[in-house]
Scaffold this motif. Structure first.
Motif, PDB file in Angstrom:
ATOM      1  N   GLU A 263       0.871  -1.172   0.000  1.00 45.27           N
ATOM      2  CA  GLU A 263       0.000   0.000   0.000  1.00 45.27           C
ATOM      3  C   GLU A 263       0.911   1.225   0.000  1.00 45.27           C
ATOM      4  O   GLU A 263       1.249   1.755   1.065  1.00 45.27           O
ATOM      5  N   PRO A 264       1.352   1.658  -1.202  1.00 51.30           N
ATOM      6  CA  PRO A 264       2.345   2.734  -1.244  1.00 51.30           C
ATOM      7  C   PRO A 264       1.818   4.049  -0.689  1.00 51.30           C
ATOM      8  O   PRO A 264       0.642   4.381  -0.837  1.00 51.30           O
ATOM      9  N   GLY A 265       2.716   4.789  -0.042  1.00 51.93           N
ATOM     10  CA  GLY A 265       2.349   6.125   0.417  1.00 51.93           C
ATOM     11  C   GLY A 265       2.266   7.079  -0.753  1.00 51.93           C
ATOM     12  O   GLY A 265       1.419   7.977  -0.799  1.00 51.93           O
ATOM     13  N   GLU A 266       3.165   6.880  -1.728  1.00 51.67           N
ATOM     14  CA  GLU A 266       3.183   7.690  -2.953  1.00 51.67           C
ATOM     15  C   GLU A 266       3.663   6.822  -4.107  1.00 51.67           C
ATOM     16  O   GLU A 266       4.601   6.043  -3.952  1.00 51.67           O
ATOM     17  N   ILE A 267       3.009   6.962  -5.250  1.00 47.36           N
ATOM     18  CA  ILE A 267       3.428   6.263  -6.464  1.00 47.36           C
ATOM     19  C   ILE A 267       4.039   7.282  -7.410  1.00 47.36           C
ATOM     20  O   ILE A 267       3.414   8.297  -7.721  1.00 47.36           O
ATOM     21  N   ARG A 268       5.250   7.023  -7.869  1.00 41.71           N
ATOM     22  CA  ARG A 268       5.887   7.911  -8.841  1.00 41.71           C
ATOM     23  C   ARG A 268       6.008   7.184 -10.172  1.00 41.71           C
ATOM     24  O   ARG A 268       6.516   6.061 -10.227  1.00 41.71           O
ATOM     25  N   SER A 269       5.530   7.830 -11.232  1.00 39.60           N
ATOM     26  CA  SER A 269       5.500   7.221 -12.559  1.00 39.60           C
ATOM     27  C   SER A 269       6.659   7.726 -13.409  1.00 39.60           C
ATOM     28  O   SER A 269       7.004   8.913 -13.358  1.00 39.60           O
ATOM     29  N   TYR A 270       7.227   6.808 -14.206  1.00 36.62           N
ATOM     30  CA  TYR A 270       8.385   7.125 -15.041  1.00 36.62           C
ATOM     31  C   TYR A 270       8.150   6.635 -16.470  1.00 36.62           C
ATOM     32  O   TYR A 270       7.348   5.739 -16.699  1.00 36.62           O
ATOM     33  N   LYS A 271       8.908   7.204 -17.398  1.00 35.10           N
ATOM     34  CA  LYS A 271       8.722   6.850 -18.810  1.00 35.10           C
ATOM     35  C   LYS A 271       9.116   5.411 -19.102  1.00 35.10           C
ATOM     36  O   LYS A 271       8.586   4.784 -20.015  1.00 35.10           O
ATOM     37  N   ASP A 272      10.079   4.868 -18.361  1.00 32.34           N
ATOM     38  CA  ASP A 272      10.480   3.469 -18.534  1.00 32.34           C
ATOM     39  C   ASP A 272      11.181   3.000 -17.269  1.00 32.34           C
ATOM     40  O   ASP A 272      11.459   3.787 -16.359  1.00 32.34           O
ATOM     41  N   SER A 273      11.470   1.694 -17.219  1.00 28.29           N
ATOM     42  CA  SER A 273      12.061   1.122 -16.010  1.00 28.29           C
ATOM     43  C   SER A 273      13.482   1.617 -15.759  1.00 28.29           C
ATOM     44  O   SER A 273      13.935   1.683 -14.614  1.00 28.29           O
ATOM     45  N   THR A 274      14.186   1.981 -16.829  1.00 32.73           N
ATOM     46  CA  THR A 274      15.542   2.504 -16.655  1.00 32.73           C
ATOM     47  C   THR A 274      15.526   3.806 -15.867  1.00 32.73           C
ATOM     48  O   THR A 274      16.367   4.030 -14.988  1.00 32.73           O
ATOM     49  N   ALA A 275      14.546   4.656 -16.167  1.00 33.82           N
ATOM     50  CA  ALA A 275      14.424   5.925 -15.440  1.00 33.82           C
ATOM     51  C   ALA A 275      14.098   5.674 -13.964  1.00 33.82           C
ATOM     52  O   ALA A 275      14.586   6.385 -13.074  1.00 33.82           O
ATOM     53  N   VAL A 276      13.280   4.657 -13.690  1.00 31.97           N
ATOM     54  CA  VAL A 276      12.966   4.306 -12.299  1.00 31.97           C
ATOM     55  C   VAL A 276      14.248   3.877 -11.578  1.00 31.97           C
ATOM     56  O   VAL A 276      14.544   4.334 -10.469  1.00 31.97           O
ATOM     57  N   MET A 277      15.012   3.006 -12.217  1.00 35.71           N
ATOM     58  CA  MET A 277      16.235   2.498 -11.604  1.00 35.71           C
ATOM     59  C   MET A 277      17.268   3.602 -11.400  1.00 35.71           C
ATOM     60  O   MET A 277      18.009   3.595 -10.415  1.00 35.71           O
ATOM     61  N   ASP A 278      17.309   4.569 -12.317  1.00 38.21           N
ATOM     62  CA  ASP A 278      18.239   5.692 -12.170  1.00 38.21           C
ATOM     63  C   ASP A 278      17.948   6.472 -10.889  1.00 38.21           C
ATOM     64  O   ASP A 278      18.876   6.893 -10.174  1.00 38.21           O
ATOM     65  N   ASP A 279      16.660   6.680 -10.595  1.00 33.28           N
ATOM     66  CA  ASP A 279      16.313   7.396  -9.370  1.00 33.28           C
ATOM     67  C   ASP A 279      16.584   6.541  -8.135  1.00 33.28           C
ATOM     68  O   ASP A 279      16.997   7.053  -7.092  1.00 33.28           O
ATOM     69  N   LEU A 280      16.368   5.243  -8.234  1.00 31.93           N
ATOM     70  CA  LEU A 280      16.633   4.362  -7.097  1.00 31.93           C
ATOM     71  C   LEU A 280      18.124   4.318  -6.778  1.00 31.93           C
ATOM     72  O   LEU A 280      18.520   4.209  -5.612  1.00 31.93           O
ATOM     73  N   ARG A 281      18.952   4.435  -7.810  1.00 31.02           N
ATOM     74  CA  ARG A 281      20.406   4.404  -7.619  1.00 31.02           C
ATOM     75  C   ARG A 281      20.912   5.596  -6.795  1.00 31.02           C
ATOM     76  O   ARG A 281      22.001   5.547  -6.231  1.00 31.02           O
ATOM     77  N   LEU A 282      20.135   6.676  -6.743  1.00 31.57           N
ATOM     78  CA  LEU A 282      20.577   7.879  -6.049  1.00 31.57           C
ATOM     79  C   LEU A 282      20.708   7.670  -4.548  1.00 31.57           C
ATOM     80  O   LEU A 282      21.383   8.446  -3.866  1.00 31.57           O
ATOM     81  N   GLY A 283      20.076   6.629  -4.049  1.00 33.10           N
ATOM     82  CA  GLY A 283      20.187   6.343  -2.617  1.00 33.10           C
ATOM     83  C   GLY A 283      18.846   6.019  -2.003  1.00 33.10           C
ATOM     84  O   GLY A 283      17.795   6.424  -2.512  1.00 33.10           O
ATOM     85  N   ASN A 284      18.888   5.310  -0.922  1.00 29.34           N
ATOM     86  CA  ASN A 284      17.663   4.896  -0.242  1.00 29.34           C
ATOM     87  C   ASN A 284      16.886   6.100   0.254  1.00 29.34           C
ATOM     88  O   ASN A 284      17.393   6.893   1.058  1.00 29.34           O
TER      89      ASN A 284
END
Length: 216
Positions: A177-198
């Motif tokens: 049950e996410p507190g916030e859902i963030r949408s991205y153009k593709d999975s690579t963009a999602v992973m790029d943001d995840l790489r920035l840190g927890n």
């Protein structure tokens, strides 16, 4: 940087080709394809290992090879186009391309505007977190900021609105049950943001298990 992976075994993604959209019929599409001697296929240019541009600026990947084999068996050429995922899934193709070989999951909403004639592989979905995360289970992403590709089954899963209407689909439970859902153009963009840190921009993401291999 190494990332941890968490399997989301319940939400199993199914992928298949979509031959038509809207009121178009498969026979009409096939006639057009054979008349032009070219199969126009949509896929993603930034989604390894399914489809991506190599160092020579040529398309490669599992979906690309599947599309080439389809064209080969029809005895025609193949041409790849790479519109955004939300445009492909919307179904308003208007004759701009003939088929999507892009690991698309059949859902009830998509079936209203597209035809899914064949399932060509199954892949489990998964959740991923940064290596600095303390999360050890999928449910621990509840209340957190979670990313996913826009208009994807993973985003629908997070929205509690996923209906996969195809044979052989196992039942699944909504574990986040996410507190916030963030949408991205593709999975690579999602992973790029995840790489920035927890917790920097994301606490976790949902995507296909094959895509998560890119995180290791």
């Amino acid at each position: 940087m190494t990332f941890t992976r968490r399997a989301l075994a319940a939400a199993t993604a199914m992928t298949l080709v979509a031959f038509t959209s809207g009121t178009s019929l498969a026979g009409e599409a096939l006639n057009r394809i054979m008349d032009t001697n070219t199969l126009k296929v949509t896929t993603n240019a930034n989604w390894a290992p399914q489809s991506f541009l190599n160092d020579d600026n040529e398309m490669e990947g599992f979906d690309v090879y599947v599309a080439r084999e389809i064209a080969k068996r029809l005895g025609i050429e193949v041409e790849f186009v790479t519109p955004s995922w939300d445009i492909i899934t919307a179904g308003n193709w208007n004759g701009r391309w003939d088929m999507s070989v892009g690991s698309m999951t059949p859902t009830k909403a998509r079936s209203q505007v597209q035809s899914f004639p064949a399932i060509y592989y199954y892949t489990p979905a998964s959740a991923a977190v940064h290596q600095d995360s303390d999360a050890v289970s999928v449910s621990e992403l509840s209340g957190k900021t979670v990313g996913a590709t826009t208009s994807s089954v993973f985003e629908l899963y997070l929205q509690y609105d996923l209906i996969i209407d195809a044979e052989g689909v196992p039942t699944f439970d909504y574990q986040i049950e996410p507190g916030e859902i963030r949408s991205y153009k593709d999975s690579t963009a999602v992973m790029d943001d995840l790489r920035l840190g927890n917790g920097t921009r994301l606490d976790g993401m949902i995507g296909s298990l094959s895509a998560k291999a890119m995180l290791s």
